[in-house]
Design a protein around this motif. Sequence first.
Motif, PDB file in Angstrom:
ATOM      1  N   GLY A  60       0.767  -1.237   0.000  1.00 52.15           N
ATOM      2  CA  GLY A  60       0.000   0.000   0.000  1.00 52.15           C
ATOM      3  C   GLY A  60       0.798   1.285   0.000  1.00 52.15           C
ATOM      4  N   LYS A  61       2.101   1.206  -0.249  1.00 45.55           N
ATOM      5  CA  LYS A  61       2.951   2.396  -0.245  1.00 45.55           C
ATOM      6  C   LYS A  61       3.850   2.413  -1.474  1.00 45.55           C
ATOM      7  N   HIS A  62       4.078   3.601  -1.999  1.00 45.80           N
ATOM      8  CA  HIS A  62       5.058   3.749  -3.064  1.00 45.80           C
ATOM      9  C   HIS A  62       6.454   3.621  -2.468  1.00 45.80           C
ATOM     10  N   HIS A  63       7.395   3.256  -3.301  1.00 53.44           N
ATOM     11  CA  HIS A  63       8.777   3.030  -2.869  1.00 53.44           C
ATOM     12  C   HIS A  63       9.324   4.287  -2.200  1.00 53.44           C
ATOM     13  N   SER A  64       9.917   4.131  -1.032  1.00 52.10           N
ATOM     14  CA  SER A  64      10.427   5.273  -0.269  1.00 52.10           C
ATOM     15  C   SER A  64      11.519   6.033  -1.028  1.00 52.10           C
ATOM     16  N   LYS A  65      12.310   5.330  -1.840  1.00 45.19           N
ATOM     17  CA  LYS A  65      13.361   6.010  -2.609  1.00 45.19           C
ATOM     18  C   LYS A  65      12.755   6.896  -3.698  1.00 45.19           C
ATOM     19  N   ALA A  66      11.611   6.500  -4.252  1.00 49.46           N
ATOM     20  CA  ALA A  66      10.924   7.341  -5.237  1.00 49.46           C
ATOM     21  C   ALA A  66      10.351   8.582  -4.561  1.00 49.46           C
ATOM     22  N   VAL A  67       9.761   8.404  -3.391  1.00 49.85           N
ATOM     23  CA  VAL A  67       9.208   9.549  -2.650  1.00 49.85           C
ATOM     24  C   VAL A  67      10.325  10.532  -2.311  1.00 49.85           C
ATOM     25  N   ALA A  68      11.443  10.028  -1.792  1.00 43.67           N
ATOM     26  CA  ALA A  68      12.578  10.895  -1.432  1.00 43.67           C
ATOM     27  C   ALA A  68      13.136  11.610  -2.661  1.00 43.67           C
ATOM     28  N   PHE A  69      13.208  10.904  -3.785  1.00 48.69           N
ATOM     29  CA  PHE A  69      13.714  11.485  -5.028  1.00 48.69           C
ATOM     30  C   PHE A  69      12.829  12.646  -5.481  1.00 48.69           C
ATOM     31  N   VAL A  70      11.524  12.429  -5.438  1.00 48.54           N
ATOM     32  CA  VAL A  70      10.594  13.491  -5.841  1.00 48.54           C
ATOM     33  C   VAL A  70      10.731  14.692  -4.907  1.00 48.54           C
ATOM     34  N   LYS A  71      10.786  14.444  -3.623  1.00 45.12           N
ATOM     35  CA  LYS A  71      10.931  15.541  -2.664  1.00 45.12           C
ATOM     36  C   LYS A  71      12.205  16.340  -2.931  1.00 45.12           C
ATOM     37  N   ALA A  72      13.288  15.662  -3.236  1.00 40.45           N
ATOM     38  CA  ALA A  72      14.570  16.323  -3.477  1.00 40.45           C
ATOM     39  C   ALA A  72      14.569  17.145  -4.768  1.00 40.45           C
ATOM     40  N   ASN A  73      13.697  16.802  -5.688  1.00 44.98           N
ATOM     41  CA  ASN A  73      13.668  17.472  -6.999  1.00 44.98           C
ATOM     42  C   ASN A  73      12.339  18.159  -7.275  1.00 44.98           C
ATOM     43  N   LEU A  74      11.585  18.428  -6.244  1.00 43.10           N
ATOM     44  CA  LEU A  74      10.218  18.926  -6.385  1.00 43.10           C
ATOM     45  C   LEU A  74      10.117  20.188  -7.225  1.00 43.10           C
ATOM     46  N   GLU A  75      10.956  21.147  -6.983  1.00 45.55           N
ATOM     47  CA  GLU A  75      10.858  22.420  -7.716  1.00 45.55           C
ATOM     48  C   GLU A  75      11.129  22.217  -9.207  1.00 45.55           C
ATOM     49  N   VAL A  76      12.038  21.326  -9.541  1.00 47.09           N
ATOM     50  CA  VAL A  76      12.328  21.034 -10.947  1.00 47.09           C
ATOM     51  C   VAL A  76      11.100  20.376 -11.597  1.00 47.09           C
ATOM     52  N   PHE A  77      10.488  19.436 -10.883  1.00 47.59           N
ATOM     53  CA  PHE A  77       9.322  18.740 -11.434  1.00 47.59           C
ATOM     54  C   PHE A  77       8.148  19.696 -11.642  1.00 47.59           C
ATOM     55  N   LYS A  78       8.031  20.680 -10.781  1.00 53.10           N
ATOM     56  CA  LYS A  78       6.949  21.660 -10.929  1.00 53.10           C
ATOM     57  C   LYS A  78       7.193  22.586 -12.119  1.00 53.10           C
TER      58      LYS A  78
END
Length: 182
Positions: A60-78
């Motif tokens: 029931g959870k997405h991979h923690s490394k994917a979550v951390a990766f998105v958080k670290a690159n959030l502004e770029v993804f936006k």
Amino acid sequence: MHIAIFYETWNGQTGRVAVRIAEGLRKAGHEAVVKRCRDATPADVSAAEAVLVGSAVQMGKHHSKAVAFVKANLEVFKAKPSGFFSVSMTGRLKNAKEKEMMQKILSDFQKDSGWEPARVECVAGAILYTKYWFLVRWVMKRIAKSQGNDTDTSRDHEYTNWEQVDRFAAEFAADGQSRSLA
């Protein structure tokens, strides 16, 4: 367009989906690279003109490394065209209960990562019994049985709808304006 596809997986199915998406993007005339989140560098992210992130779901959870990766690159993804694909058995979306469960899993990912991608795709995964160690195989068989999935542990069972994956790639390729919601 240079599109980077970053993913995290436990048993490889999300990687196979990422590679298939890259193939579709290349057929549409784009340059596409595939890399695991854990192996990506800031230069990999900044060099891309558009990004896709994929994550496997387990328990029931997405991979923690994917979550951390998105958080670290959030502004770029936006700031760039971006999208997300989620790979799980819940991605089969056979009934209202599974749709509700998948919506909660996606909502938790968005809350945990801070990212609300404009384009999201839920893709069915695989039950890879032959790759699991004994205890995991036993647990997965019970879960599969409760969900009406295959329980023959002597082989793997793939549920990924490759036409859906191809369609997602084609839609992302065609929609260069796809942007993450602020």
